[in-house]
Design a protein around this motif. Structure first.
Motif, PDB file in Angstrom:
ATOM      1  N   ARG A 122       0.824  -1.207   0.000  1.00  0.00           N
ATOM      2  CA  ARG A 122       0.000   0.000   0.000  1.00  0.00           C
ATOM      3  C   ARG A 122       0.860   1.258   0.000  1.00  0.00           C
ATOM      4  O   ARG A 122       1.781   1.396   0.802  1.00  0.00           O
ATOM      5  CB  ARG A 122      -0.920   0.026   1.225  1.00  0.00           C
ATOM      6  CG  ARG A 122      -1.930  -1.078   1.279  1.00  0.00           C
ATOM      7  CD  ARG A 122      -2.998  -0.796   2.339  1.00  0.00           C
ATOM      8  NE  ARG A 122      -2.414  -0.660   3.671  1.00  0.00           N
ATOM      9  CZ  ARG A 122      -2.277  -1.657   4.535  1.00  0.00           C
ATOM     10  NH1 ARG A 122      -2.643  -2.875   4.180  1.00  0.00           N
ATOM     11  NH2 ARG A 122      -1.758  -1.446   5.718  1.00  0.00           N
ATOM     12  N   ASN A 159      -6.389  -5.703  -4.083  1.00  0.00           N
ATOM     13  CA  ASN A 159      -6.949  -4.433  -3.626  1.00  0.00           C
ATOM     14  C   ASN A 159      -6.361  -3.305  -4.469  1.00  0.00           C
ATOM     15  O   ASN A 159      -5.148  -3.057  -4.431  1.00  0.00           O
ATOM     16  CB  ASN A 159      -6.622  -4.214  -2.144  1.00  0.00           C
ATOM     17  CG  ASN A 159      -7.406  -3.059  -1.544  1.00  0.00           C
ATOM     18  OD1 ASN A 159      -7.788  -2.115  -2.239  1.00  0.00           O
ATOM     19  ND2 ASN A 159      -7.644  -3.133  -0.250  1.00  0.00           N
ATOM     20  N   VAL A 172     -11.142  -5.435  -4.597  1.00  0.00           N
ATOM     21  CA  VAL A 172     -11.466  -4.067  -4.194  1.00  0.00           C
ATOM     22  C   VAL A 172     -11.101  -3.181  -5.382  1.00  0.00           C
ATOM     23  O   VAL A 172      -9.925  -2.993  -5.680  1.00  0.00           O
ATOM     24  CB  VAL A 172     -10.688  -3.639  -2.938  1.00  0.00           C
ATOM     25  CG1 VAL A 172     -11.058  -2.213  -2.548  1.00  0.00           C
ATOM     26  CG2 VAL A 172     -10.963  -4.598  -1.788  1.00  0.00           C
ATOM     27  N   LYS A 198      -7.833  -0.104  -4.413  1.00  0.00           N
ATOM     28  CA  LYS A 198      -8.453   1.123  -3.923  1.00  0.00           C
ATOM     29  C   LYS A 198      -7.489   2.302  -4.035  1.00  0.00           C
ATOM     30  O   LYS A 198      -6.305   2.185  -3.704  1.00  0.00           O
ATOM     31  CB  LYS A 198      -8.883   0.932  -2.468  1.00  0.00           C
ATOM     32  CG  LYS A 198      -9.735   2.061  -1.914  1.00  0.00           C
ATOM     33  CD  LYS A 198     -10.189   1.725  -0.498  1.00  0.00           C
ATOM     34  CE  LYS A 198     -11.114   2.821   0.054  1.00  0.00           C
ATOM     35  NZ  LYS A 198     -11.577   2.493   1.429  1.00  0.00           N
ATOM     36  N   TRP A 199      -8.008   3.424  -4.507  1.00  0.00           N
ATOM     37  CA  TRP A 199      -7.228   4.663  -4.663  1.00  0.00           C
ATOM     38  C   TRP A 199      -6.055   4.522  -5.638  1.00  0.00           C
ATOM     39  O   TRP A 199      -5.106   5.291  -5.570  1.00  0.00           O
ATOM     40  CB  TRP A 199      -6.723   5.172  -3.310  1.00  0.00           C
ATOM     41  CG  TRP A 199      -7.839   5.532  -2.372  1.00  0.00           C
ATOM     42  CD1 TRP A 199      -9.029   6.103  -2.676  1.00  0.00           C
ATOM     43  CD2 TRP A 199      -7.857   5.313  -0.970  1.00  0.00           C
ATOM     44  NE1 TRP A 199      -9.806   6.257  -1.557  1.00  0.00           N
ATOM     45  CE2 TRP A 199      -9.106   5.779  -0.482  1.00  0.00           C
ATOM     46  CE3 TRP A 199      -6.955   4.766  -0.069  1.00  0.00           C
ATOM     47  CZ2 TRP A 199      -9.467   5.720   0.853  1.00  0.00           C
ATOM     48  CZ3 TRP A 199      -7.315   4.705   1.260  1.00  0.00           C
ATOM     49  CH2 TRP A 199      -8.547   5.184   1.724  1.00  0.00           C
ATOM     50  N   CYS A 258     -11.329   3.604  -7.438  1.00  0.00           N
ATOM     51  CA  CYS A 258     -12.411   4.562  -7.198  1.00  0.00           C
ATOM     52  C   CYS A 258     -13.165   4.834  -8.502  1.00  0.00           C
ATOM     53  O   CYS A 258     -12.577   4.839  -9.583  1.00  0.00           O
ATOM     54  CB  CYS A 258     -11.839   5.866  -6.640  1.00  0.00           C
ATOM     55  SG  CYS A 258     -11.032   5.659  -5.042  1.00  0.00           S
ATOM     56  N   THR A 260      -3.254  -0.703  -2.540  1.00  0.00           N
ATOM     57  CA  THR A 260      -3.999   0.511  -2.201  1.00  0.00           C
ATOM     58  C   THR A 260      -3.112   1.754  -2.319  1.00  0.00           C
ATOM     59  O   THR A 260      -2.030   1.818  -1.735  1.00  0.00           O
ATOM     60  CB  THR A 260      -4.544   0.426  -0.766  1.00  0.00           C
ATOM     61  OG1 THR A 260      -5.373  -0.728  -0.647  1.00  0.00           O
ATOM     62  CG2 THR A 260      -5.347   1.663  -0.410  1.00  0.00           C
TER      63      THR A 260
END
Length: 561
Positions: free
Chosen positions: A467, A516, A542, A518-519, A545, A492
């Motif tokens: 991340r 994942n 995930v 995300k973002w 956005c 992420t």
């Protein structure tokens, strides 16, 4: 195939992850039957609901069912489970707005074997609910009713919390209770502990975090009355030994093996009293505690030299010299946490690897590891037992340091270097070269990691957390080529990756189950559909956005697992 079925069961029980049974079950009907019988836990999610009747028939030896991941009404599901006639021992119905009373009644009427029930984070849990639980499942041995306020359905629920009245009803009906978690129930008092002590004579473990009206007097009563009590976990208690009551109660706790006083105020006198009680202590947690000093902990550990688990997080009085002294008393230690002890450096780490031959896990996040010159460590000794090393949030940590740690811990399986800004791909390469058994690698917020310079296969790496790292598309491509058994990947907030890199990775990682994104603002949301249809092993995505699927598209994805 001439090998007896019982032998195959022994072999399959050595498989480290149950998800690998899916491959074994495809080989032949015998293997399918054996793997079906070895599955004892089922976590039910929304996509699996249509298949639940078939799953309950297929896995006839289920002992635990977890419904915590389901939102909405679970009463019909509990009724269906009741009809299955499973010999269920454990049920998790946590994370709900209300207790599913109707479903539990159906279950309780047919299921008499339930021993463990998790009702944590039930929004409107009331005294009447505790009475219902006790009446339906009188043979319960373990009960979790922690943190009901986290899921309150409405403000009116504050008028009907769990109180001592409910605990009286519960304790009087559950005579065989052995473990209970009361954390987060703000309206219970010491009186609840008195009820449990008098009625539940087999009580061995109690967890009481964030209970505002629980004091040392209630805990002392537990010590005096519960002869089988072997584990006590509390937080936020202000202990005082002004009178002899608590001191005398410790002398009665002859079975106490685990003490957890997290975030409490303790004094050296309490540690002296624990030593004097000669308890069979093997686990001690004093994380974020205030009031005690090196003198107290040293005096205690000198008596309990076979303690296995020690957590001294944020004990800021500890220095490298003091840890050298303590290590002489830690010959049997298997786990130690010294995170947030900001005076500790590499010296402590080398001292632990040398003086603690059974040490398996070390947590030294947020210390000052990496700040010293490594020249002093020439006499350090490798420790092949250490499998887990957490060095996150050490700002002074650099490549040279982690290369040396890899030499000291050649059999590492889990390594966390998150928030270590001085780490680059060169250092990671050396670590992975020297520690081929690594399964979990944490590189969160390591902005110095741009790519993944590895020219050999990482056949054991299963989880990679990156991340907010600086990893780019070329790094993703290398991960895909070098990590054939990768199961989970967290990207992420990685702004340097695009759909191109994600595609290369997903194409190569045939075992990937979770990703994942995300973002990840530079990854196009269209990548989700491609991943669903291109990598059947994926179970959790995930998305970036801006991903808003239609109802029909959502259902289509869910049907793909």
């Amino acid at each position: 195939m001439d090998l007896p079925e019982e032998c195959w069961e022994l072999v399959f029980n050595l498989v480290d992850h149950r998800h690998r049974f899916s491959s074994l079950s495809l080989i032949c009907k015998l293997f399918l039957s054996i793997t079906n019988d070895l599955v004892t836990t089922l976590a039910v999610s929304r996509p699996t609901l249509p298949l639940l009747p078939d799953l309950l028939r297929r896995f006839s030896r289920l002992r635990k069912i977890d419904l915590s991941g389901l939102d909405g009404d679970v009463d019909p599901i509990l009724s269906r489970i009741a009809e299955s006639e499973l010999n269920l021992e454990e049920l998790d119905i946590s994370n709900r707005k209300n207790l599913p009373t109707h479903g539990l009644r159906a279950l309780g009427s047919k299921l008499k074997s339930l021993r463990r029930l998790n009702c944590s984070q039930i929004g409107s849990l009331r005294d009447s609910d505790l009475n219902t639980i006790a009446e339906l499942f009188p043979l319960l041995e373990e009960l979790d009713i922690s943190y009901p306020e986290l899921g309150l359905s409405d403000s009116c629920s504050f008028l009907r919390p769990v109180t001592d009245v409910g605990m009286l009803s519960l304790s009087s009906k559950l005579k065989g209770l052995r473990r209970i978690n009361l954390s987060g129930n703000h309206f219970i008092t010491d009186q609840s502990l008195v009820f449990l002590s008098k009625d539940c004579l087999l009580l061995g473990e109690i967890v009481i975090h964030c209970c505002d009206f629980i004091t040392q007097n209630g805990i002392a009563f537990l010590f005096r009355r519960c002869a089988n009590l072997n584990s006590v976990s509390v937080s936020g208690i202000r202990f005082s030994l002004d009178d002899s009551t608590f001191h005398d109660s410790l002398l009665c706790a002859k079975a106490l093996r685990v003490i957890d006083f997290t975030e409490s105020v303790i004094a050296d006198e309490l540690l002296y009293a624990i030593r004097e009680a000669s308890l069979p202590l093997n686990k001690l947690i004093l994380a974020n505690c205030r009031g005690f000093t090196f003198s107290g902990i040293s005096f205690l550990l000198s008596k309990h030299q076979f303690i296995q688990y020690l957590d001294l997080e944020a004990a800021n009085f500890l220095t490298d010299d003091s840890m050298f002294e303590l290590s002489e008393f830690l010959r049997g230690i298997t786990f130690i946490s010294l995170s947030m002890c900001n005076k500790l450096t590499d010296s402590t780490l080398f001292c632990l690897t040398r003086n603690c031959p059974f040490l398996n896990e070390i947590k030294m996040a947020g210390t000052n590891v990496g700040a010293k010159d490594l020249s002093f460590s020439t006499g350090s000794v490798a420790n092949a037992r250490i499998k887990y090393l957490n060095l996150a949030q050490n700002r002074s940590l650099g490549n040279e340091s982690i290369k040396h740690y890899a030499t000291l811990c050649p059999n590492l399986q889990m390594l966390d270097l998150s928030n270590c800004e001085g780490i680059t791909e060169e250092g990671v390469f050396k670590v992975l070269k020297r520690c081929p058994e690594i399964r979990y690698l944490g590189l969160n917020q390591c902005i110095g990691i741009k790519t993944f310079l590895v020219d050999f296969e990482l056949s054991n790496l299963e989880v990679l957390c990156a991340r907010g790292s600086g990893i780019d598309d070329s790094g993703l491509a290398l991960i895909g080529n070098r990590c054939p058994q990768l199961l989970q990947l967290d990207l992420t907030g990685c702004l340097n990756i695009t759909a191109k890199g994600v595609k290369e990775l997903v194409q190569s990682c045939r075992a990937l189950r979770e990703i994942n994104l995300k973002w990840c603002n530079n990854v196009n949301v269209d990548i989700v559909a491609w991943m669903v249809f291109s990598r059947p092993s994926l179970r959790r995505i995930v998305p970036p956005c801006g991903f808003v699927p239609s109802e029909s598209l959502r259902n289509l994805y869910l049907r793909h697992g």
